[in-house]
Scaffold this active site. Structure first.
Site, short mmCIF file in Angstrom:
data_model
loop_
_atom_site.label_atom_id
_atom_site.label_comp_id
_atom_site.label_asym_id
_atom_site.label_seq_id
_atom_site.Cartn_x
_atom_site.Cartn_y
_atom_site.Cartn_z
N GLN B 121 0.83 -1.20 0.00
CA GLN B 121 0.00 0.00 0.00
C GLN B 121 0.87 1.26 0.00
O GLN B 121 1.68 1.44 0.90
CB GLN B 121 -0.90 0.00 1.24
CG GLN B 121 -1.96 1.07 1.21
CD GLN B 121 -2.83 1.01 2.47
OE1 GLN B 121 -2.35 1.28 3.56
NE2 GLN B 121 -4.08 0.64 2.30
N SER B 124 0.45 6.55 2.81
CA SER B 124 1.09 7.55 3.67
C SER B 124 2.36 8.10 3.03
O SER B 124 3.04 7.40 2.27
CB SER B 124 1.47 6.93 5.02
OG SER B 124 0.33 6.53 5.71
N GLU B 239 -12.47 -3.16 6.02
CA GLU B 239 -12.09 -4.14 7.03
C GLU B 239 -12.45 -3.73 8.44
O GLU B 239 -12.25 -4.50 9.37
CB GLU B 239 -10.58 -4.37 6.93
CG GLU B 239 -9.81 -3.07 6.96
CD GLU B 239 -8.65 -3.11 7.94
OE1 GLU B 239 -7.91 -2.13 7.99
OE2 GLU B 239 -8.51 -4.11 8.65
#
Lengths: 294, 377
Positions: B121, B124, B239
Site C-alpha cells: 500500500q 502515507s 475491514e
C-alpha cells in the site's frame, strides 16, 4: 448470531421510555429532589400496571413472561432518567412477595454489601435489617441505611440489573454532555468545536458502547463472569461518564441546579451495591485461571 | 438479541473446524521474521491452501457473521493470518472488486485469491500521515502512461510485493481531496527504490518507497482520474468491522497465559495485580461482545461496515497496550529481556494507537460523525 435488538425489544424499550418521559420528566425529577425520602406511590403502581416488576414472571403467574434481555432494557431506561426507588429489590420480589409484581407493595432488600435503600419508605424488607443505621445519603434521591455487621449473599441478577441502570445513566451523561457542548459558546464558538472537549465526549460514547455490549451480552448468557464484566464496565461508564459530563459543563456542572451531580451521585451509590466491584474483579481473575486450566 | 450460531453458521463452523484439524498439521515450519522471501512463500502457500479448500474469498463474499466465525476459528486453531496477503485481500482487492472494470477485476483478483501475487500500500507519505489527503506524490500524463515521482512511507511487504495500490496527486490545483488518483503500480517498474524502515521494535516490518519518474500505464488506473479519494474510502472502510477479530481472540488467550505465569512466579499473590488481570478479562470479554454487536449491525445493514469501527479501535488499541503493560508487571525484571515472550508484543503494541488513524483522529471522527459535534480546529 443476531446480537442486536429485535423489533419487539425495540418496542418494549420505546414503551418504557415513553411512560417515563410522561410520568417522570425533568420537573418530576427536580420535585423529587426537593422532597427527599418520599416515594411516588402512584408512579410505582403505574410501573406495576405496565409490567415493569413482573417482566420475568411467567404469564401463568400473572407476569409478562419475558427474559433478562428485556428486563435489562427496561432497567436501562429507568437508569437513564434516574428513576428513584428500590426498583431492583421489588423486581426480584415479584411472585414471592404479594403485591410486588403489581406495584402495590414497595420491597427493599439488604443488599449483598450490607446497604439498605429506601428502608423507611418500603413496605417489606427482604433480609434481616435489624440494627440498620441511617446514613445521610450522598444521593438526594436514595435514602440509605447500613448494617454494621456482615453482608448477605449476592444475587447475580441484582448485579446485572444494577449494571443496566448504570448503562442508562452513562447514556444520559453522554447525551447531556453533547447537548451542552453544542449549545454553550465561548471564544465565539460552541465549545464542542474544540478538540479538547470533543475528545471528552468521544470517550464518553466509547465507554457507553463498550458497556452496552457487555451488559446486553450478560443478559443473554446470564453467565456469572459475563455479569461481573458487565458490572465493571457499566460502573466505569457511569462514574467516569458523569465526571466527564460535569467537566464539559464547566462551572454550571458544579451547581445544585444542573442535573449532572444527580447522575454522578447515583452512579457512585450503585458502585457500592453488592459489596463494590472488587468481588467482580476477583471473580474474573479466578475465571482466567480456570479457563486456562481447561 | 441472540449470541448462538444459526444452524447454517453452526454447520460452517463445524466444517471449518474439521478442515483446520486436517490442514494445519500439513503446514511447513514458520519462517523467521527477517526472512522476507520465506514469509512471502509461507503466507501465499496458506492462501493457496485456503483457495483449494474453497475458503479463499471468505473476506469478500461471506456475510460479516461468517467472516467473524472464520477469523475466530482460524485464530483459535493457530492458523496463519493473511500475512503478506493483507493488502491484496483486505484493501486493494475489495477496492478493485468494487470500482474496477471487468478487465481489471479479471487481471488482478484471481491471482490475489490463488495466493500468487502480493500487494503493498502506497498511501502515507512523510508529509501526509493523519492528513492523508495532503499527499504530494505527483503523477502527470505522458501518452498512455502516468509518470510518477515522490515518496511513500509505512509500506508493509514492499520488498516482496508485485503490485502497489498507489495514491497520487494528478491535479495540484484542485482542492486536496479532489486531485487524487488511485493507481496499480507494478513494483518491478524502473525508478522504484525500496528502503526498509526499522521500527522501535528493532524489526523492519515496513519500508519507505521512493519513486523517480516511474511509468504506470493509464489502464492501471482504478476509477476516474481525480476520483481516487472516494475510491480509497471504499478500501478504508472495508475491514473495519472484523479487522481485529483474530487479535481479540489471541489477546484473550494471552491473558490466560499471563494468569498462569503470575500464579507460577508468585505475582498472583499481589491483589492489585490480580484485580488488574480481572479487569482486563472484563475488558476483552466486552471487546469481543462489541465485535459481535458491530458484526450483527453490519449484517442487518446489508454487509456494510458501520462507523462502530472507530469506537472499537479506540478502546481496543488502549486495551492492547494495557494488556502488555500488565504482562511486563507479571514478568518483573524479565520484561527487560527481549528474548522473553510478550516483550516484543509490548513494543509493537505501541503502534496501535497510531496506525490506521491515530486515537486523536478517531476521537474527532466519533465526535463529529456520530455525536454530531461541530467541525473545528
Amino acid at each position: 448470531m443476531r446480537f442486536r435488538l429485535t423489533e419487539d425489544q425495540r418496542a418494549l424499550r420505546d414503551g418504557v421510555r415513553a411512560l417515563l418521559a410522561r410520568r417522570f420528566d425533568r420537573a418530576a425529577l427536580r420535585a423529587a429532589v426537593d422532597r427527599p425520602g418520599r416515594l411516588d406511590r402512584a408512579l410505582w403502581r403505574e410501573l406495576g400496571a405496565a409490567g415493569f416488576f413482573a417482566l420475568r414472571l411467567s404469564e401463568a403467574d400473572g407476569g409478562v413472561g419475558l427474559g433478562l434481555p428485556e428486563t435489562v432494557l427496561a432497567f436501562e431506561e429507568a437508569g437513564r432518567v434516574l428513576l428513584p426507588g428500590p426498583l431492583v429489590a421489588t423486581h426480584l420480589a415479584a411472585g414471592r412477595v404479594p403485591g410486588a409484581a403489581e406495584g402495590e407493595t414497595v420491597v427493599t432488600a439488604v443488599d449483598g454489601g450490607g446497604l439498605v435503600e429506601w428502608l423507611t419508605a418500603a413496605d417489606v424488607v427482604c433480609g434481616a435489617a435489624d440494627g440498620a443505621v441511617p446514613l445521610r445519603s450522598v444521593d438526594p434521591l436514595t435514602p440509605l441505611h447500613r448494617l454494621p455487621g456482615g453482608s448477605a449473599a449476592v444475587d447475580p441478577v441484582a448485579v446485572l440489573l444494577t449494571a443496566a441502570e448504570q448503562l442508562g445513566t452513562a447514556t444520559r451523561a453522554c447525551e447531556l454532555a453533547v447537548q451542552h457542548a453544542r449549545a454553550r459558546e465561548q471564544f465565539g464558538q460552541p465549545i464542542g468545536a474544540f478538540q479538547a472537549v470533543k475528545h471528552l465526549c468521544a470517550e464518553l460514547l466509547v465507554r457507553v458502547e463498550v458497556a452496552r455490549a457487555a451488559v446486553y451480552a450478560a443478559a443473554v448468557t446470564a453467565d456469572p463472569a459475563d455479569i461481573a464484566a458487565a458490572r465493571l464496565l457499566a460502573d466505569e461508564a457511569a462514574v467516569r461518564g458523569a465526571r466527564d459530563c460535569l467537566q464539559v459543563h464547566g462551572g454550571m456542572g458544579f451547581t445544585w441546579e444542573a442535573d449532572v451531580h444527580l447522575l454522578l451521585k447515583r452512579a457512585w451509590l450503585r458502585t457500592r451495591r453488592a459489596g463494590g466491584g472488587t468481588e467482580s474483579e476477583e471473580l474474573l481473575a479466578a475465571d482466567l485461571l480456570s479457563r486456562a486450566a481447561r | 438479541m441472540d449470541l448462538a450460531d444459526s444452524p447454517e453458521d453452526a454447520e460452517f463452523r463445524a466444517r471449518l473446524r474439521e478442515w483446520l484439524g486436517k490442514a494445519l498439521p500439513a503446514l511447513p515450519p514458520k519462517p523467521s521474521p527477517d526472512d522476507w522471501p520465506g514469509r512471502r512463500a509461507y503466507d501465499l502457500g496458506w492462501q493457496r491452501t485456503l483457495y483449494d479448500a474453497g475458503y479463499a474469498d471468505v473476506h469478500w463474499q461471506a456475510s460479516p457473521g461468517v467472516r467473524l466465525i472464520f477469523l475466530e476459528e482460524t485464530e483459535r486453531a493457530g492458523a496463519p493470518y493473511v500475512g503478506a496477503g493483507f493488502v491484496g485481500l483486505l484493501h486493494a482487492g475489495p477496492t478493485i472488486a468494487a470500482e474496477g472494470t471487468a478487465g481489471q477485476r479479471a487481471r488482478w483478483l484471481p491471482p490475489i485469491l490463488r495466493g500468487e501475487e502480493v500487494w503493498c500500500q502506497g498511501f502515507s507519505e512523510p508529509g501526509a500521515g493523519s492528513d492523508l489527503a495532503a499527499l504530494r506524490t505527483r503523477a502527470w500524463r505522458d501518452g498512455d502512461d502516468y509518470v510518477v515521482s515522490g515518496s511513500k512511507i509505512w509500506t508493509s511487504h514492499a520488498e516482496v510485493a508485485d503490485w502497489c495500490e498507489l495514491l497520487v496527486r494528478t491535479d495540484p490545483e484542485a482542492p486536496k481531496h479532489r486531485g487524487i488518483t488511485w493507481l496499480a503500480m507494478p513494483m518491478d517498474a524502473p525508478g522504484i527504490t525500496v528502503r526498509p524502515l526499522r521500527t522501535l521494535a528493532g524489526s523492519a516490518e515496513f519500508a519507505e518507497v521512493f519513486l523517480d519518474e516511474v511509468r504506470v500505464p493509464v489502464g492501471h488506473r482504478v476509477g476516474e482520474e481525480n476520483d481516487g479519494w472516494r475510491v480509497t474510502m471504499v478500501t478504508l472502510s472495508f475491514e473495519r468491522g472484523t479487522a481485529f477479530v483474530g487479535e481479540v481472540v489471541a489477546c484473550r488467550r494471552v491473558l490466560g497465559e499471563l494468569a498462569v505465569e503470575a500464579r507460577r512466579n508468585g505475582r498472583w499473590d499481589d491483589p492489585a495485580l490480580r484485580r488488574r488481570l480481572g479487569g482486563l478479562n472484563a475488558e476483552f470479554r466486552a471487546l469481543w461482545r462489541l465485535t459481535q454487536w458491530n458484526v450483527s449491525e453490519a449484517e442487518a445493514a446489508g454487509g456494510l461496515p458501520g462507523i462502530g469501527g472507530s469506537v472499537f479501535k479506540l478502546r481496543y488499541s488502549q486495551a492492547r497496550q494495557d494488556l502488555y503493560d500488565t504482562a511486563a508487571d507479571v514478568l518483573g525484571d524479565a520484561s527487560l529481556d527481549t528474548d522473553r515472550p510478550w516483550v516484543h508484543d509490548r513494543l509493537s503494541s505501541l503502534s496501535y494507537t497510531i496506525a490506521a488513524g491515530t486515537s486523536q483522529i478517531q476521537r474527532n471522527i466519533v465526535a463529529e460523525r456520530i455525536l454530531g459535534l461541530p467541525k473545528g480546529r
